[in-house]
Write a protein that holds these residues in place. Structure first.
Motif, mmCIF file in Angstrom:
data_model
loop_
_atom_site.group_PDB
_atom_site.id
_atom_site.type_symbol
_atom_site.label_atom_id
_atom_site.label_comp_id
_atom_site.label_asym_id
_atom_site.label_seq_id
_atom_site.Cartn_x
_atom_site.Cartn_y
_atom_site.Cartn_z
ATOM 1 N N GLU A 1 -5.561 3.176 3.871
ATOM 2 C CA GLU A 1 -5.737 2.787 2.479
ATOM 3 C C GLU A 1 -7.042 3.360 1.925
ATOM 4 O O GLU A 1 -8.105 3.220 2.522
ATOM 5 N N GLY A 2 -6.939 4.057 0.799
ATOM 6 C CA GLY A 2 -8.108 4.636 0.162
ATOM 7 C C GLY A 2 -8.537 5.984 0.725
ATOM 8 O O GLY A 2 -9.349 6.685 0.132
ATOM 9 N N VAL A 3 -7.989 6.360 1.883
ATOM 10 C CA VAL A 3 -8.357 7.621 2.540
ATOM 11 C C VAL A 3 -7.236 8.649 2.372
ATOM 12 O O VAL A 3 -7.485 9.823 2.119
ATOM 13 N N ASN B 1 0.805 -1.219 0.000
ATOM 14 C CA ASN B 1 0.000 0.000 0.000
ATOM 15 C C ASN B 1 0.839 1.270 0.000
ATOM 16 O O ASN B 1 0.287 2.362 -0.071
ATOM 17 N N LYS C 1 -2.929 8.765 0.897
ATOM 18 C CA LYS C 1 -1.847 8.054 0.230
ATOM 19 C C LYS C 1 -0.597 8.181 1.097
ATOM 20 O O LYS C 1 -0.232 9.275 1.519
#
Length: 109
Positions: free
Chosen positions: A52-54, A5, A56
């Motif tokens: 993750e996804g919120v 990630n 970087k």
């Protein structure tokens, strides 16, 4: 080995991954020989999974990307830069606790 990630930054992808990102970006400016950087590394890995996804979470090796380190005036490492909407909004120099990084990221999302 970097967590899947984590975005590994360099000259080629910096603009796309950071300046054009639609979510906040935390960049760990580090080097292999830096002891405090090694202390921060597992924290950065955990943050990459948790956000993750919120947001970087990225790493930039200063030895391999000297021009970016110079452009952003990184004089000592670890230095953590926080970007939002393509602009640097916060800078932390030196190793911090995971909780401190979480608070900083939370303030940007």
């Amino acid at each position: 080995m970097a967590d899947k990630n984590i975005v590994i930054l360099d000259e080629a992808n910096f603009e796309g991954e950071v300046l054009n990102s639609n979510i906040p970006v935390m960049i760990d400016f580090w080097a292999e020989w830096c002891g405090p950087c090694q202390t921060v590394m597992p924290i950065v890995d955990e943050l990459a999974n948790e956000f993750e996804g919120v947001a970087k979470i990225a790493k930039l090796n200063v030895d391999e990307n000297r021009s970016l380190a110079m452009k952003y005036r990184v004089m000592s490492i670890p230095t953590i830069l926080f970007f939002k909407n393509g602009e640097e909004v916060k800078r932390e120099v030196g190793a911090k606790s995971k909780e401190e990084y979480v608070e900083l990221i939370d303030s940007l999302v």
